[in-house]
Design a protein around this motif. Structure first.
Motif, PDB file in Angstrom:
ATOM      1  N   ASN A 181       0.823  -1.205   0.000  1.00  0.00           N
ATOM      2  CA  ASN A 181       0.000   0.000   0.000  1.00  0.00           C
ATOM      3  C   ASN A 181       0.860   1.260   0.000  1.00  0.00           C
ATOM      4  N   VAL A 182       2.111   1.116   0.468  1.00  0.00           N
ATOM      5  CA  VAL A 182       2.996   2.282   0.575  1.00  0.00           C
ATOM      6  C   VAL A 182       4.300   2.092  -0.193  1.00  0.00           C
ATOM      7  N   TYR A 183       4.887   0.907  -0.127  1.00  0.00           N
ATOM      8  CA  TYR A 183       6.215   0.684  -0.694  1.00  0.00           C
ATOM      9  C   TYR A 183       6.135   0.113  -2.109  1.00  0.00           C
ATOM     10  N   PRO A 184       7.130   0.438  -2.953  1.00  0.00           N
ATOM     11  CA  PRO A 184       7.180  -0.142  -4.299  1.00  0.00           C
ATOM     12  C   PRO A 184       7.335  -1.659  -4.234  1.00  0.00           C
ATOM     13  N   ARG A 234       8.078   7.928  -0.323  1.00  0.00           N
ATOM     14  CA  ARG A 234       7.202   8.685   0.574  1.00  0.00           C
ATOM     15  C   ARG A 234       6.019   9.317  -0.140  1.00  0.00           C
ATOM     16  N   ASN A 235       6.072   9.417  -1.464  1.00  0.00           N
ATOM     17  CA  ASN A 235       4.997  10.075  -2.206  1.00  0.00           C
ATOM     18  C   ASN A 235       3.654   9.360  -2.082  1.00  0.00           C
ATOM     19  N   ARG A 236       3.647   8.128  -1.603  1.00  0.00           N
ATOM     20  CA  ARG A 236       2.394   7.407  -1.424  1.00  0.00           C
ATOM     21  C   ARG A 236       1.778   7.648  -0.042  1.00  0.00           C
ATOM     22  N   THR A 237       2.381   8.519   0.756  1.00  0.00           N
ATOM     23  CA  THR A 237       1.877   8.751   2.104  1.00  0.00           C
ATOM     24  C   THR A 237       1.172  10.099   2.211  1.00  0.00           C
ATOM     25  N   ARG A 240       3.484  13.000   3.419  1.00  0.00           N
ATOM     26  CA  ARG A 240       4.293  13.674   2.403  1.00  0.00           C
ATOM     27  C   ARG A 240       3.469  14.757   1.709  1.00  0.00           C
ATOM     28  N   CYS A 289      -8.363   9.164 -11.038  1.00  0.00           N
ATOM     29  CA  CYS A 289      -7.299   9.152 -10.035  1.00  0.00           C
ATOM     30  C   CYS A 289      -6.590  10.505 -10.007  1.00  0.00           C
TER      31      CYS A 289
END
Length: 496
Positions: A181-184, A234-237, A240, A289
């Motif tokens: 959900n967060v990490y590549p 961090r761009n998925r948080t 950020r 999106c």
């Protein structure tokens, strides 16, 4: 008189890590009750003459960990009530770290007046810090692989993450999906098996997508996700995003963003909302999106402006929303039931009324039409006003009465003088909205559909004239009408 009950920690897996205090308690006990024999120290205890009884049989008798743990606690309390000798209960690691039975025992012993003591041991965390080589003061989040939160909640890439109780490939798969959900997918994670246990420890580094493809998971396995300051991660948080907006509005940020006010970007909020609606109408997930992101940015900017004044920040916005959602869904989060959508809506409206009363507003003294936003688009506002009036019986009884009203308003518009035309046209539109409501058609959606058809058919005219090398002036109205009818025919054929 009931016996005392002591919980001791067996450490991370190596008998050399047992504390002297724990070892003395274990040797002095007539029988040690172990949550599970599946721990390296248990074999060491047996080799040194310590009598051990485990609760492993309860794992087979119950379908969930919660059921197992409750059964273990029930049995320990029974033993404590019936025995005159102290009861020693041994658990892996430290009794207060990721050990559900200790928590249950503390609650139950307090309720039943039984004496409980806890004697610590080395936890798996100690070995994780030592073997993986990071200092927890850098920031670390601990998760249970058997009870992970939804959608990556609690993950912040600038902090290390440890996922414990990854005891098989199924829990490894759950951990992988949680982290993704967060990490590549290719982010490197580290799996530790039996950390600190001589000749049995294994540390494996793998890309995240391979986490559930490894062998060797067991009761002493855990996953470490190293921290990173990489903005691409961090761009998925959410944090950020909040940080970026804060920077944009800061003295070192963007001059244009710094100058904006609620009023100056007011129209942007409306425009971005309609752009989201367009992607919904187009059934275009990729565009949706992106446009939802643009809409979220407007919310973040307005929240940041208020954070700068100290009024509220985006976390207050989120907290208020969360509290409202829970409060207005008593049929989900409370005791009030709802068998269908209508009852759920009644619950929602009842809670709203209670909220107004708590703010000193008497719902009984409010206008029936209260609550309709002032700046809604005209058709949408007319529709909502009519729905509210209809709830108290101010409405047409039959659809043919609405048709008659439309004909009446159309006649009045034809006869209206120049000063009266705008009002009469408004009356006609209001009557047409009434018809839409009777037909259970949203007037905004209806006009949006017509607008789309107009754009598509007019584009057909433009394309056909372009193919013929003509301009609009050269074509004339009659030729454009023929092309319009051609476009209508094509669209009907496409639908059939």
């Amino acid at each position: 008189m009931p016996s005392t009950l002591t919980v001791v920690g067996l450490g991370s897996g190596d008998e050399n890590q047992l504390t002297l205090g724990v070892w003395n308690r274990l040797r002095e006990a007539g029988t040690v009750y172990a949550r599970t024999e599946n721990h390296p120290v248990v074999d060491y205890l047996k080799r040194n003459g310590v009598s051990v009884r485990s609760f492993d049989h309860l794992y087979e008798a119950h379908g969930t960990f919660g059921g197992v743990y409750a059964a273990i606690v029930d049995e320990l309390l029974r033993l404590a009530r019936e025995s005159e000798s102290p009861i020693v209960y041994a658990v892996p690691g430290h009794p207060m770290v990721a050990e559900s039975t200790t928590k249950l025992l503390r609650e139950r012993c307090s309720q039943e007046g039984l004496e409980l003591s806890v004697v610590g041991g080395e936890s798996f965390l100690d070995q994780a810090f030592a073997r993986f080589g990071f200092d927890p003061i850098e920031g670390v989040a601990l998760f249970d692989a058997t009870d992970l939160p939804a959608a990556g909640a609690g993950l912040e890439p600038r902090r290390h993450a440890l996922i414990a109780q990854v005891y098989d490939t199924h829990t490894a798969s759950d951990a992988k999906l949680f982290l993704m959900n967060v990490y590549p997918d290719d982010y490197e994670v580290v799996v530790g098996h039996e950390l600190g246990v001589a000749a049995r420890e294994r540390i494996v580094r793998v890309p995240l997508y391979e986490l559930d493809r490894l062998d060797g998971y067991g009761n002493l396995s855990l996953v470490w996700v190293p921290s990173t300051t990489d903005d691409a991660v961090r761009n998925r948080t959410f944090e950020r995003l909040r940080e970026i907006v804060d920077i944009l509005r800061s003295p070192e940020g963007c001059p244009w963003d710094r100058e904006q006010t609620h009023a100056s970007i007011r129209k942007n909020l409306i425009e971005e909302t309609y752009e989201v609606l367009e992607t919904i109408d187009d059934d275009d997930p990729d565009a949706m999106c992106e446009e939802l992101g643009d809409l979220l940015l407007q919310i973040m900017l307005h929240s940041q402006m208020e954070a700068e004044t100290g009024a509220f920040d985006v976390h207050d916005v989120i907290a208020g929303l969360n509290e409202k959602l829970v409060r207005r869904h008593p049929h989900v989060f409370g005791e009030r039931g709802a068998e269908d959508a209508d009852e759920a809506l009644r619950n929602w409206n009842a809670v709203k009324a209670d909220e107004k009363r708590s703010k000193g507003v008497d719902p009984e003294k409010q206008s029936v039409l209260a609550g309709v936003p002032r700046d809604l688009p005209g058709l949408m506002k007319a529709y909502k006003l009519q729905k509210k009036a209809a709830q108290v019986g101010f409405d047409w009884e039959r659809q043919d009465e609405v048709f008659a009203k439309i004909e009446e308003e159309l006649a009045e518009l034809r006869e209206a003088g120049e000063d009266e035309r705008m009002d009469e046209l408004g009356d006609l539109l209001f009557a047409v909205v009434n018809l839409a409501r009777f037909m259970k058609i949203d007037p905004e959606e209806a006009i949006a559909s017509t607008n789309r058809k107009f754009v598509e058919r007019f584009a057909h005219i433009e394309n056909r004239l372009r193919e013929q090398g003509k301009s609009f002036e050269q074509a004339g109205l009659s030729e454009m009408e023929l092309l319009w009818q051609e476009a209508k025919k094509l669209s009907k054929n496409a639908r059939s």
